[in-house]
Structures are given as structure tokens and as C-alpha cells.
Design an enzyme around this catalytic site. Structure first.
Site, PDB file in Angstrom:
ATOM      1  CB  ILE A  96       3.449 -94.774  61.085  1.00  0.00           C
ATOM      2  CG1 ILE A  96       2.491 -95.320  62.122  1.00  0.00           C
ATOM      3  CG2 ILE A  96       3.414 -93.277  60.997  1.00  0.00           C
ATOM      4  CD1 ILE A  96       2.864 -94.937  63.571  1.00  0.00           C
ATOM      5  CE1 TYR A  97       0.980 -93.281  54.614  1.00  0.00           C
ATOM      6  CE2 TYR A  97       2.938 -94.631  54.862  1.00  0.00           C
ATOM      7  CZ  TYR A  97       2.324 -93.493  54.401  1.00  0.00           C
ATOM      8  OH  TYR A  97       3.044 -92.544  53.722  1.00  0.00           O
ATOM      9  N   GLY A 108      -3.579 -95.315  65.126  1.00  0.00           N
ATOM     10  CA  GLY A 108      -2.316 -94.592  64.937  1.00  0.00           C
ATOM     11  C   GLY A 108      -1.670 -94.245  66.264  1.00  0.00           C
ATOM     12  CG  ASN A 135      -0.459 -85.314  55.948  1.00  0.00           C
ATOM     13  OD1 ASN A 135      -1.571 -85.147  56.451  1.00  0.00           O
ATOM     14  ND2 ASN A 135       0.055 -86.513  55.743  1.00  0.00           N
ATOM     15  CE1 TYR A 142       3.644 -89.526  63.599  1.00  0.00           C
ATOM     16  CE2 TYR A 142       3.292 -88.109  61.704  1.00  0.00           C
ATOM     17  CZ  TYR A 142       3.430 -89.366  62.254  1.00  0.00           C
ATOM     18  OH  TYR A 142       3.346 -90.476  61.446  1.00  0.00           O
TER      19      TYR A 142
END
Length: 172
Positions: A96-97, A108, A135, A142
Site C-alpha cells: 500500500i503506497y 493512505g 518504519n 497502522y
């Protein structure tokens, strides 16, 4: 902003290869050994490999647009296409970018909501994904959306063994 997405088709292969290489490079090239990184890019985003993934009915690629401008993409896996968990009741977000110049616009979050809706329509119980342990921005993103760590797995960039955290969001 007028966001929408569409499922990729075989005729999208050139665009898919380009956006896959560029977004992954923008996100991770600076943090990896150049030789390992180039080897990974050449293998993971090779035309033949992405063509095979695109042809797999259990892998779903989607381009995201703001009006007519391509701003990102995501890849979902179900069934046997899942890279780790292999649970028929799960949906994996493998990629997912958002393209660099479009980051910071909540694209996003919008994409993630669409993925959640797709998981519900596919009657999946949960969504899972792997995210690199180094990251923190992605991990926080998330976690803000309800994902929680449930494990780890190795992830290789060339010969460099790295660790991905496995995160999960229950749908039901």
C-alpha cells in the site's frame, strides 16, 4: 480531492512496474545497501513476476487516482496468494503506497478504509500485513487505524535479512 480506485488489468503492467519500483525505492532505498536493494528491486518488480501476480485471481492490484492523476496503489492477497498467514478468513495487504508528492493528504487512510470495506464485502474476519520494524511512521499509521502486532517474520532485501512486524485488524 476526488479519490477513486480501480482494479488493475494486464494492460496496466508497465504502469504497475514503474509505480512499484518508484514507490518502494522512495520509501526504502536510503536505508539499505545499494547492491542488495538493486537486486531486490530487479527481482521483486520484474515484468514477468508482476505479470504472474497480476494474472493470479487471489492477488488484487488497485490503482488510486485523484481525479485523473495516479497517486498510489495497493495489492491485496486472499487464499493461497497470501505470503505468510494463509488463512481463508483473512485478507493480506501486501503493498500500500502513496506516491511521494501526494503523501500527507490522508490518501493512505482513504485507501485503508477502502481495503476494510473490501475485506467486509469478501466476508473476511481480519486484515493482516507485514511492516518493517524500522518504519515507525508506518507502524504508527497502522496502529492509529486499529492494527495490533501479532508476530514477526524475516524479510529479505537481497541478502540482507530484516524483520517485519505482522499486524492484524479484526473486521468482525
Amino acid at each position: 480531492m476526488s479519490l477513486h480506485f480501480r482494479e488493475c488489468e494486464g494492460t496496466d503492467l508497465d504502469t504497475l512496474v514503474n509505480i512499484s519500483k518508484s514507490t518502494f525505492s522512495d520509501a526504502f532505498e536510503k536505508d539499505n545497501d545499494p547492491e542488495d536493494f538493486q537486486k531486490y528491486i530487479n527481482e521483486a518488480f520484474h515484468y514477468k513476476k508482476l505479470a504472474a501476480e497480476l494474472a493470479n485471481r487471489d492477488s488484487l492490484f488497485h490503482f488510486v487516482y485523484d481525479d485523473e492523476t495516479l497517486v498510489g496503489y495497493f495489492k491485496l492477497n486472499i487464499g493461497a496468494a497470501q505470503t505468510d498467514v494463509h488463512d481463508p478468513n483473512a485478507l493480506e495487504i501486501e503493498r500500500i503506497y502513496v506516491i511521494g508528492e501526494h503523501q500527507g493528504k490522508k490518501i493512505g487512510s482513504w485507501m485503508l478504509k477502502k481495503v476494510m470495506a473490501q475485506a467486509e464485502s469478501l466476508k473476511k474476519n481480519y486484515i493482516w500485513l507485514g511492516v518493517w520494524e524500522h518504519n515507525p511512521k508506518a507502524i504508527q499509521f497502522y496502529q492509529r487505524h486499529g492494527f495490533a502486532k501479532f508476530g514477526e517474520h524475516p524479510y529479505y532485501i537481497g541478502s540482507d535479512r530484516q524483520t517485519d512486524w505482522l499486524l492484524r485488524l479484526n473486521i468482525k
